[in-house]
Scaffold this motif. Structure first.
Motif, PDB file in Angstrom:
ATOM      1  N   GLY A  86       7.811   3.517   5.098  1.00 56.56           N
ATOM      2  CA  GLY A  86       6.758   2.906   5.877  1.00 56.56           C
ATOM      3  C   GLY A  86       7.268   1.980   6.967  1.00 56.56           C
ATOM      4  O   GLY A  86       8.435   1.590   7.009  1.00 56.56           O
ATOM      5  N   PRO A  89       0.322   3.902   6.086  1.00 53.99           N
ATOM      6  CA  PRO A  89       1.485   4.262   5.271  1.00 53.99           C
ATOM      7  C   PRO A  89       1.870   5.712   5.511  1.00 53.99           C
ATOM      8  O   PRO A  89       1.057   6.500   5.989  1.00 53.99           O
ATOM      9  CB  PRO A  89       0.978   4.054   3.836  1.00 53.99           C
ATOM     10  CG  PRO A  89      -0.484   4.403   3.928  1.00 53.99           C
ATOM     11  CD  PRO A  89      -0.931   3.934   5.292  1.00 53.99           C
ATOM     12  N   CYS A 138       0.803  -1.218   0.000  1.00 57.20           N
ATOM     13  CA  CYS A 138       0.000   0.000   0.000  1.00 57.20           C
ATOM     14  C   CYS A 138       0.836   1.268   0.000  1.00 57.20           C
ATOM     15  O   CYS A 138       0.368   2.322  -0.457  1.00 57.20           O
ATOM     16  CB  CYS A 138      -0.949  -0.004   1.196  1.00 57.20           C
ATOM     17  SG  CYS A 138      -0.188  -0.540   2.736  1.00 57.20           S
ATOM     18  N   CYS A 139       2.078   1.223   0.486  1.00 54.86           N
ATOM     19  CA  CYS A 139       2.930   2.418   0.454  1.00 54.86           C
ATOM     20  C   CYS A 139       3.198   2.873  -0.979  1.00 54.86           C
ATOM     21  O   CYS A 139       3.469   4.056  -1.215  1.00 54.86           O
ATOM     22  CB  CYS A 139       4.255   2.141   1.159  1.00 54.86           C
ATOM     23  SG  CYS A 139       4.131   2.121   2.961  1.00 54.86           S
ATOM     24  N   SER A 181       8.872   0.417  -0.897  1.00 54.26           N
ATOM     25  CA  SER A 181       7.568   0.936  -0.489  1.00 54.26           C
ATOM     26  C   SER A 181       6.609  -0.208  -0.238  1.00 54.26           C
ATOM     27  O   SER A 181       5.895  -0.649  -1.136  1.00 54.26           O
ATOM     28  CB  SER A 181       7.014   1.875  -1.576  1.00 54.26           C
ATOM     29  OG  SER A 181       6.979   1.220  -2.824  1.00 54.26           O
ATOM     30  N   THR A 233       2.433   9.617   4.663  1.00 51.69           N
ATOM     31  CA  THR A 233       1.757  10.539   3.769  1.00 51.69           C
ATOM     32  C   THR A 233       2.707  10.962   2.650  1.00 51.69           C
ATOM     33  O   THR A 233       3.927  10.832   2.777  1.00 51.69           O
ATOM     34  CB  THR A 233       1.279  11.779   4.536  1.00 51.69           C
ATOM     35  OG1 THR A 233       2.428  12.442   5.098  1.00 51.69           O
ATOM     36  CG2 THR A 233       0.324  11.389   5.649  1.00 51.69           C
ATOM     37  N   PRO A 234       2.175  11.473   1.560  1.00 50.95           N
ATOM     38  CA  PRO A 234       3.070  11.976   0.515  1.00 50.95           C
ATOM     39  C   PRO A 234       4.026  13.055   1.017  1.00 50.95           C
ATOM     40  O   PRO A 234       5.171  13.132   0.577  1.00 50.95           O
ATOM     41  CB  PRO A 234       2.098  12.525  -0.539  1.00 50.95           C
ATOM     42  CG  PRO A 234       0.847  11.749  -0.338  1.00 50.95           C
ATOM     43  CD  PRO A 234       0.765  11.500   1.135  1.00 50.95           C
ATOM     44  N   GLN A 235       3.566  13.883   1.964  1.00 55.14           N
ATOM     45  CA  GLN A 235       4.455  14.899   2.522  1.00 55.14           C
ATOM     46  C   GLN A 235       5.626  14.261   3.254  1.00 55.14           C
ATOM     47  O   GLN A 235       6.750  14.772   3.218  1.00 55.14           O
ATOM     48  CB  GLN A 235       3.683  15.814   3.486  1.00 55.14           C
ATOM     49  CG  GLN A 235       2.574  16.620   2.818  1.00 55.14           C
ATOM     50  CD  GLN A 235       1.227  15.936   2.919  1.00 55.14           C
ATOM     51  OE1 GLN A 235       1.151  14.705   2.832  1.00 55.14           O
ATOM     52  NE2 GLN A 235       0.173  16.714   3.081  1.00 55.14           N
ATOM     53  N   TYR A 293       1.705  16.915  -5.595  1.00 55.39           N
ATOM     54  CA  TYR A 293       2.979  17.030  -4.867  1.00 55.39           C
ATOM     55  C   TYR A 293       4.165  17.149  -5.825  1.00 55.39           C
ATOM     56  O   TYR A 293       5.080  17.921  -5.578  1.00 55.39           O
ATOM     57  CB  TYR A 293       3.154  15.833  -3.929  1.00 55.39           C
ATOM     58  CG  TYR A 293       2.049  15.749  -2.921  1.00 55.39           C
ATOM     59  CD1 TYR A 293       2.066  16.540  -1.776  1.00 55.39           C
ATOM     60  CD2 TYR A 293       0.955  14.904  -3.124  1.00 55.39           C
ATOM     61  CE1 TYR A 293       1.040  16.480  -0.851  1.00 55.39           C
ATOM     62  CE2 TYR A 293      -0.075  14.841  -2.203  1.00 55.39           C
ATOM     63  CZ  TYR A 293      -0.028  15.631  -1.066  1.00 55.39           C
ATOM     64  OH  TYR A 293      -1.046  15.578  -0.162  1.00 55.39           O
ATOM     65  N   CYS A 343       1.251   9.022  -5.490  1.00 56.33           N
ATOM     66  CA  CYS A 343       0.708  10.358  -5.217  1.00 56.33           C
ATOM     67  C   CYS A 343       1.806  11.414  -5.239  1.00 56.33           C
ATOM     68  O   CYS A 343       1.581  12.540  -5.701  1.00 56.33           O
ATOM     69  CB  CYS A 343      -0.002  10.370  -3.867  1.00 56.33           C
ATOM     70  SG  CYS A 343      -1.508   9.391  -3.803  1.00 56.33           S
ATOM     71  N   VAL A 344       2.991  11.062  -4.741  1.00 56.88           N
ATOM     72  CA  VAL A 344       4.092  12.024  -4.727  1.00 56.88           C
ATOM     73  C   VAL A 344       4.517  12.366  -6.147  1.00 56.88           C
ATOM     74  O   VAL A 344       4.959  13.485  -6.428  1.00 56.88           O
ATOM     75  CB  VAL A 344       5.278  11.462  -3.919  1.00 56.88           C
ATOM     76  CG1 VAL A 344       6.476  12.393  -3.975  1.00 56.88           C
ATOM     77  CG2 VAL A 344       4.871  11.254  -2.471  1.00 56.88           C
ATOM     78  N   GLU A 350       0.984   5.740  -2.064  1.00 56.73           N
ATOM     79  CA  GLU A 350       1.443   7.052  -1.613  1.00 56.73           C
ATOM     80  C   GLU A 350       2.623   7.534  -2.449  1.00 56.73           C
ATOM     81  O   GLU A 350       2.763   8.730  -2.709  1.00 56.73           O
ATOM     82  CB  GLU A 350       1.831   6.990  -0.130  1.00 56.73           C
ATOM     83  CG  GLU A 350       0.737   6.459   0.786  1.00 56.73           C
ATOM     84  CD  GLU A 350      -0.496   7.338   0.764  1.00 56.73           C
ATOM     85  OE1 GLU A 350      -0.344   8.573   0.665  1.00 56.73           O
ATOM     86  OE2 GLU A 350      -1.613   6.796   0.848  1.00 56.73           O
TER      87      GLU A 350
END
Length: 213
Positions: free
Chosen positions: A110, A143, A46-47, A82, A145-147, A59, A53-54, A50
């Motif tokens: 993660g 996981p 699942c990571c 990840s 966050t993208p940040q 992002y 998303c980055v 994310e």
């Protein structure tokens, strides 16, 4: 020497004084690497969502020079682990790491990649990828966050900034040995620890041999 650097022999025109900077080879070398990090394009669990998303527009880690995610380890210099690392998957991860050219870095993304996460006590999960390959940056979360991943990537860039050509491992005379690929069996065996198994086996078999005599 410092005064000579701060006071060059040549007088520059006033309009150029703000555009000239005195630097070192290490800074130029590190600037080129930190601004063109190429992550390997693969995910484990699942990571990886994310991580996607980055790379997306919200992002956008292309701002940091990392938009080129390579599907081949031979063209990558950053492995983002990840997700959950299972015992069946770790031999392939080590193989991919060995195929990456130096300089190369590893980011454990993660809780699962860093220490096993909620599956740490499971029979099929490795308690941290750092037991087999060296990790440079850990990103906590389950996981993350993208940040958080962006912060980990910036932390890696800061680490690259502090490196020197004279001390990095890939320029030393001793050639770096590839990490042996773990062996699957009743349990996961690291070939680097085989001597421990041999010592344990000999200590167990030795009393029986004395008894027969």
């Amino acid at each position: 020497m410092g005064e000579e650097i701060n006071k060059p022999e040549y007088d520059f025109p006033d309009e150029l004084r703000g555009n000239i900077a005195i630097t070192t080879l290490d800074r130029i070398y590190n600037w080129g690497r930190r601004s063109s990090v190429w992550p390997m394009m693969f995910g484990l669990a699942c990571c990886a969502i994310e991580m996607i998303c980055v790379a997306a527009s919200r992002y956008d880690f292309a701002r940091f020079g990392m938009e080129v995610m390579r599907p081949s380890p031979r063209q990558s210099d950053l492995m983002i682990v990840s997700g959950t690392v299972t015992k069946k998957m770790i031999p392939m991860i080590v193989r991919l790491y060995n195929q990456m050219p130096e300089p190369k870095y590893v980011l454990a993304m993660g809780a699962c990649a860093s220490g096993g996460g909620p599956f740490k006590e499971g029979y099929n999960v490795v308690s941290g990828v750092d037991k087999f390959i060296p990790v440079d940056v850990y990103v906590p979360g389950c996981p993350p966050t993208p940040q958080a991943l962006l912060n980990g990537l910036i932390t890696l860039q800061e680490k690259i900034d502090k490196q020197s050509i004279r001390t990095v491992r890939w320029y030393k005379r001793e050639a770096s040995e590839p990490i042996p690929i773990p062996v699957l069996g009743p349990d996961l065996i690291d070939p680097r620890d085989i001597h421990l198994f041999d010592a344990t086996r000999s200590s167990v078999e030795k009393p029986d041999a004395q008894k027969d005599v």
